[in-house]
Design a protein around this motif. Structure first.
Motif, mmCIF file in Angstrom:
data_model
loop_
_atom_site.group_PDB
_atom_site.id
_atom_site.type_symbol
_atom_site.label_atom_id
_atom_site.label_comp_id
_atom_site.label_asym_id
_atom_site.label_seq_id
_atom_site.Cartn_x
_atom_site.Cartn_y
_atom_site.Cartn_z
ATOM 1 N N GLN A 1 1.260 -1.384 -0.207
ATOM 2 C CA GLN A 1 0.052 0.277 0.051
ATOM 3 C C GLN A 1 0.781 0.835 -0.077
ATOM 4 N N SER A 2 1.627 1.336 1.154
ATOM 5 C CA SER A 2 2.607 2.076 1.007
ATOM 6 C C SER A 2 3.488 2.261 -0.126
ATOM 7 N N PHE A 3 4.010 1.305 -1.127
ATOM 8 C CA PHE A 3 4.430 1.328 -2.546
ATOM 9 C C PHE A 3 3.719 2.164 -3.579
ATOM 10 N N MET A 4 2.613 1.480 -3.153
ATOM 11 C CA MET A 4 1.227 2.132 -4.349
ATOM 12 C C MET A 4 0.790 3.901 -4.184
ATOM 13 N N THR A 5 1.066 3.632 -2.891
ATOM 14 C CA THR A 5 0.917 5.069 -2.650
ATOM 15 C C THR A 5 1.547 6.433 -3.793
ATOM 16 N N GLU A 6 2.861 5.621 -4.083
ATOM 17 C CA GLU A 6 3.698 6.983 -3.994
ATOM 18 C C GLU A 6 3.855 6.546 -5.975
ATOM 19 N N LEU A 7 3.937 5.025 -6.313
ATOM 20 C CA LEU A 7 3.941 4.994 -8.009
ATOM 21 C C LEU A 7 2.476 5.144 -8.179
ATOM 22 N N HIS A 8 1.370 5.309 -8.357
ATOM 23 C CA HIS A 8 -0.333 5.085 -8.653
ATOM 24 C C HIS A 8 0.165 6.607 -9.878
ATOM 25 N N ARG A 9 1.228 7.441 -9.268
ATOM 26 C CA ARG A 9 1.076 9.329 -9.866
ATOM 27 C C ARG A 9 1.518 8.620 -10.890
ATOM 28 N N HIS A 10 2.119 6.963 -11.242
ATOM 29 C CA HIS A 10 3.282 7.438 -12.843
ATOM 30 C C HIS A 10 2.689 6.331 -13.434
ATOM 31 N N ILE A 11 1.307 5.346 -13.435
ATOM 32 C CA ILE A 11 1.593 4.336 -13.929
ATOM 33 C C ILE A 11 -0.144 5.363 -14.675
ATOM 34 N N GLY A 12 -1.027 3.832 -15.072
ATOM 35 C CA GLY A 12 -2.412 3.790 -15.938
ATOM 36 C C GLY A 12 -2.676 3.208 -16.797
ATOM 37 N N GLU A 13 -3.518 2.698 -17.691
ATOM 38 C CA GLU A 13 -3.465 1.657 -18.041
ATOM 39 C C GLU A 13 -3.205 1.986 -19.979
ATOM 40 N N TYR A 14 -3.102 4.155 -19.682
ATOM 41 C CA TYR A 14 -2.005 4.133 -21.717
ATOM 42 C C TYR A 14 -0.783 4.863 -21.115
ATOM 43 N N ILE A 15 -0.710 4.303 -20.414
ATOM 44 C CA ILE A 15 0.522 5.103 -19.479
ATOM 45 C C ILE A 15 1.689 3.972 -19.275
ATOM 46 N N ASP A 16 1.423 3.045 -18.101
ATOM 47 C CA ASP A 16 2.585 2.311 -17.860
ATOM 48 C C ASP A 16 1.548 1.417 -16.917
ATOM 49 N N VAL A 17 1.528 0.495 -17.391
ATOM 50 C CA VAL A 17 1.061 -1.762 -16.694
ATOM 51 C C VAL A 17 2.121 -1.716 -16.022
ATOM 52 N N PRO A 18 2.378 -1.920 -14.863
ATOM 53 C CA PRO A 18 2.985 -2.810 -14.429
ATOM 54 C C PRO A 18 2.594 -4.427 -14.027
ATOM 55 N N ALA A 19 3.679 -5.221 -13.825
ATOM 56 C CA ALA A 19 2.498 -6.512 -13.614
ATOM 57 C C ALA A 19 3.693 -7.456 -12.531
ATOM 58 N N GLY A 20 3.916 -8.517 -12.111
ATOM 59 C CA GLY A 20 4.512 -8.969 -10.927
ATOM 60 C C GLY A 20 5.960 -9.587 -11.416
ATOM 61 N N ASP A 21 6.853 -10.115 -10.606
ATOM 62 C CA ASP A 21 8.831 -10.588 -11.262
ATOM 63 C C ASP A 21 8.629 -11.677 -9.565
ATOM 64 N N ILE A 22 9.607 -10.989 -9.604
ATOM 65 C CA ILE A 22 10.326 -11.594 -8.489
ATOM 66 C C ILE A 22 9.341 -10.786 -7.066
ATOM 67 N N GLY A 23 8.714 -11.979 -6.306
ATOM 68 C CA GLY A 23 9.153 -11.853 -5.183
ATOM 69 C C GLY A 23 7.439 -10.493 -4.970
ATOM 70 N N VAL A 24 7.701 -10.846 -6.429
ATOM 71 C CA VAL A 24 4.964 -10.742 -6.464
ATOM 72 C C VAL A 24 4.835 -11.225 -7.440
ATOM 73 N N GLY A 25 3.796 -11.659 -6.674
ATOM 74 C CA GLY A 25 2.611 -12.857 -7.610
ATOM 75 C C GLY A 25 1.605 -11.832 -7.384
ATOM 76 N N GLY A 26 0.515 -12.898 -7.352
ATOM 77 C CA GLY A 26 -0.613 -12.135 -6.929
ATOM 78 C C GLY A 26 -1.127 -12.190 -5.482
ATOM 79 N N ARG A 27 -0.186 -12.013 -4.698
ATOM 80 C CA ARG A 27 -0.893 -11.457 -3.346
ATOM 81 C C ARG A 27 -0.473 -9.836 -3.036
ATOM 82 N N GLU A 28 0.776 -9.275 -3.779
ATOM 83 C CA GLU A 28 1.503 -8.163 -3.749
ATOM 84 C C GLU A 28 0.180 -7.446 -4.870
ATOM 85 N N ILE A 29 0.224 -8.420 -5.927
ATOM 86 C CA ILE A 29 -0.628 -7.363 -6.759
ATOM 87 C C ILE A 29 -2.288 -7.153 -6.819
ATOM 88 N N GLY A 30 -2.798 -8.204 -5.969
ATOM 89 C CA GLY A 30 -3.816 -7.576 -5.400
ATOM 90 C C GLY A 30 -3.550 -6.381 -4.985
#
Length: 449
Positions: A149-178
């Motif tokens: 939640q803290s990570f996304m509080t900053e990141l949300h300013r910089h992403i969007g479906e027409y801007i930047d679409v992150p996904a998971g990687d090492i250490g980031v699975g379904g739980r973290e994406i949710g």
């Protein structure tokens, strides 16, 4: 080491100078530059308007503080990153990695690789990557949620479906994406399903997404082996790692009749000459979240665990490194060649060192670089974006069929490009040139931006 064309040497020297101390990024850039001499000889226009320099410079680099409170009430501080590398072909697209090793150089290397990987899919997505030096291992669900939640509080300013679409990687699975998607929705007051991929099926995810990277790697191997009249049936296969990519690579190998004899985690590896019991590995790693050493205890007869050894000492005909960057070095490669390996496919990003790649190529071993072989994950993420945009949900069979088509096309594009540029069978050169040309042509069309 392969030489860089003399026309490109000054450009490479400047890129390395401007990004001092970023070893992984240097390695990724050099590998691409080693393939580009043939391109600029045939198309000198690619050296105009600082095109290559612009491709090597991220469009945007974001570094931010991530404060959060652990279960004991102590405030912890981590560092977050998002490198938006290139958007010539579409919105930035690439995973988020949570691991103590994460730093700017690693994120830039991953974003640079992602740009060409995404181009190879033929889908309208640019390249980016992100992460944090946070280790979710051993943390409670509550701690992981508060960090996300803290990570996304900053990141949300910089992403969007027409801007930047992150996904998971090492250490980031379904739980973290949710957790991150929930915080994004809360902060923006929008149900923008296409802003993240790798989501759960109940809130906009795609079937076959968690399987896609592993499956795609095996599709590429099968297509590669077919060029020599072979297939996976009865072949001994070693797969490093036991995360998402490794698990589903093993699943598809077994479906094709291959025999997985070893897999690993960061503590060591297990060998099962009768074939690894995949369901047992999934139970240990996905359900219990325990170490792979538990396998030999639970399986009993026929399986053994080796702590801190090299999994590449296990004889095999096909090797799929699927753990992390630079895990397979020149010594490992020589051992694999000596033991009769005929094909190596990178399930992880840059898991083979440059020396290892040279050993495989010199021995005429089929070698698939990660930017081609593991593109199935991001390809299916793009299919998830497509489903989100159309408010649709495809069946597993339809998604997997589309994935298989994309991976076959990537293989054939790499093989055809290698032939065109006078290096038949060199998938590294084919992938680098094909990905570069697609990005470069888009950038030339858009002007100096």
């Amino acid at each position: 080491m392969t030489q860089v064309d003399e026309k490109l040497e000054p450009i490479l020297a400047e890129v390395l100078h401007r990004n001092a101390g970023e070893a992984e990024f240097h390695q990724a850039v050099r590998e691409v530059f080693e393939s580009l001499g043939r391109v600029v000889a045939k198309h000198p226009a690619y050296t105009d308007q600082a095109l290559i320099e612009r491709i090597c410079e991220p469009e945007r680099q974001i570094i931010f503080r991530v404060p959060w409170v652990d279960d004991s009430g102590q405030v912890q501080i981590n560092r977050g990153f998002r490198v938006q590398f290139n958007s010539a072909l579409g919105p930035y697209k690439g995973g988020i990695r949570f691991h103590p090793s994460v730093n700017l150089g690693i994120i830039k290397f991953l974003g640079f690789e992602q740009t060409f990987k995404n181009a190879l899919t033929g889908l309208p997505i640019g390249g980016g990557k992100g992460g944090a030096d946070f280790n979710p291992r051993g943390r409670s669900d509550g701690e992981v949620m508060r960090f996300c939640q803290s990570f996304m509080t900053e990141l949300h300013r910089h992403i969007g479906e027409y801007i930047d679409v992150p996904a998971g990687d090492i250490g980031v699975g379904g739980r973290e994406i949710g957790y991150m998607f929930g915080q994004y929705k809360r902060l923006t007051n929008r149900y923008e399903a296409g802003v993240l991929t790798g989501k759960g099926l109940v809130y906009g995810g795609s079937r076959a997404r968690k399987e896609a990277t592993g499956y795609g790697t095996v599709y590429f191997v099968e297509r590669m082996l077919a060029t020599r009249g072979a297939d996976l049936e009865g072949k001994r296969v070693v797969v490093s790692g036991s995360g998402n990519v490794a698990l589903y690579a093993m699943e598809k190998i077994i479906a094709y009749g291959g025999i997985v004899v070893a897999c690993s985690d960061s503590s060591g590896y297990i060998v099962d000459e009768n074939g690894v019991d995949l369901e047992l590995v999934k139970m240990i790693k996905e359900v219990r979240r325990e170490r792979i050493s538990e396998y030999s205890r639970l399986k009993g007869t026929g399986a053994h665990y080796i702590e801190n050894g090299s999994i590449w000492d296990v004889p095999c005909e096909v090797a799929i490194p699927s753990a992390t960057q630079n895990e397979l070095d020149g010594k490992d490669a020589r051992t694999l060649v000596k033991n009769g390996v005929m094909a190596v496919s990178e399930g992880a990003n840059m898991p083979c060192t440059p020396e290892a790649v040279q050993v495989f190529q010199a021995a005429n071993v089929l070698f698939a670089p990660g930017k081609a072989a593991n593109a199935g994950g991001v390809a299916t993420s793009a299919l998830e974006m497509q489903q989100n945009a159309s408010r649709d949900s495809w069946s597993f069979e339809r998604t997997e069929e589309r994935l298989a088509d994309i991976m076959r096309d990537i293989h054939d594009t790499c093989a055809r490009t290698a032939d065109e540029y006078g290096a038949p069978g060199n998938y590294v050169l084919g992938a680098n040139i094909a990905g570069f040309v697609r990005v470069a042509e888009a950038m030339r069309a858009l002007g100096v931006i």
